[in-house]
Write an enzyme that holds these catalytic residues in place. Structure first.
Site, PDB file in Angstrom:
ATOM      1  CB  SER A  66      -0.965  -0.049   1.194  1.00 38.96           C
ATOM      2  OG  SER A  66      -1.983   0.898   1.080  1.00 38.96           O
ATOM      3  CG  ASP A  91      -7.286  -3.413  -2.120  1.00 39.09           C
ATOM      4  OD1 ASP A  91      -7.850  -2.482  -1.520  1.00 39.09           O
ATOM      5  OD2 ASP A  91      -6.070  -3.649  -2.034  1.00 39.09           O
ATOM      6  CG  HIS A 137      -5.527  -2.828   1.196  1.00 42.40           C
ATOM      7  ND1 HIS A 137      -4.947  -2.534  -0.018  1.00 42.40           N
ATOM      8  CD2 HIS A 137      -4.920  -1.997   2.096  1.00 42.40           C
ATOM      9  CE1 HIS A 137      -4.051  -1.575   0.124  1.00 42.40           C
ATOM     10  NE2 HIS A 137      -4.007  -1.234   1.407  1.00 42.40           N
TER      11      HIS A 137
END
Length: 280
Positions: free
Chosen positions: A147, A223, A256
């Site tokens: 991320s 995600d 995620h």
């Protein structure tokens, strides 16, 4: 250096340490895993940069990477995601800016510019510190992240290709200049001039100077941040235009979380191990 704790792990040692950072002018925490091979000789280093709200412990506890590092003979280094001290007014006002959200940039806007220098910390100071205190062969380094940390890994490698043998990312923020997370962080840390942001935007950097080898990116199709914040299609388009090799793998049903990261961590560690072995 101050050792906070150390733990036997897969034949090696997992340590958590603090040290006084030159770049950040502040104490910084990091996690270092020494594989069993490090008792006999210096070993290559694989850096992991974590995402928003994370600490040096997040990857270390959740990713299950130590077993893999022990198999391949790699040192794992996971720094914290921002300075924690001294406190700055408003540094905890939101979860995506300030504490645990350093965005791997060298801030130029006061008061953040005094301590929030995570790009310089990761790419310049950290290799020096690791080489001085651990049995690390810093001539052989690779980098990965998740991320916000995936963004940091891509930027670090693209701007310093001679320093890293390989780079990979899990669900990276691929074009931070064009998504809300990045726009907020860049405005706060770097100011309003978008030209200044390009030096920390992987999709812009790859068009200027591609990395020397293929980039690996895994992205979950489920995600929740995919469309609004991560935008891997923008990185893919930039790589096509520049001729950069990109292995972008859309993983059906994954989100995620670190469940996603655990699943594909073995392939990422093997990817980096192969590059580090090839480098001699």
């Amino acid at each position: 250096m101050n050792i906070l704790s150390e733990h036997a792990c897969w034949g090696g040692v997992q340590r958590f340490v603090t040290h006084d950072s030159r770049e950040c002018a502040a104490p910084m925490r990091l996690a270092v895993y020494e594989p069993p091979q490090a008792r006999a000789h210096a070993v290559p280093v694989l850096y992991y940069l974590a995402g928003l709200t994370c600490t040096d412990e997040t990857f270390t506890i959740k990713a299950g990477a130590q077993r893999l590092a022990a198999e391949h003979g790699l040192m794992l280094v996971a720094p914290d995601t921002s300075p924690r001290q001294p406190r700055i007014a408003g540094d905890d006002a939101s979860w995506d800016f300030g504490i645990a959200a350093g965005f791997y940039v060298d801030a130029t806007v006061a008061p953040w510019s005094a301590h929030y220098r995570m790009y310089g910390y990761v790419t310049r100071e950290l290799p020096e510190f690791v080489a001085a205190h651990f049995p690390a062969d810093v001539r052989r380094q690779s980098i990965m992240g998740h991320s916000m940390g995936g963004h940091g890994a891509l930027v670090g490698a693209l701007r310093n290709p001679a320093s890293y043998r390989s780079v990979s990312a899990f669900a990276p923020i691929c074009a931070p200049s064009r998504v809300p997370w990045g726009e907020k962080a860049f405005t706060g840390y770097l100011g309003p001039d978008r030209d200044d942001w390009r030096q920390y935007d992987a999709s812009a950097l790859v068009e200027q100077a591609p990395f020397h080898s293929e980039i690996l990116v895994d992205q979950g199709s489920a995600d929740q941040f995919l469309a609004g914040q991560l935008r891997p299609e923008l990185l893919a388009d930039a790589c096509r235009r520049s001729g950069q090799g990109l292995r972008l793998r859309m993983q059906a049903g994954y989100d995620h979380s670190y469940y996603f990261i655990q699943t594909f961590m073995p392939e990422h560690v093997a990817w980096h191990a192969a590059a580090l072995r090839a480098s001699g």
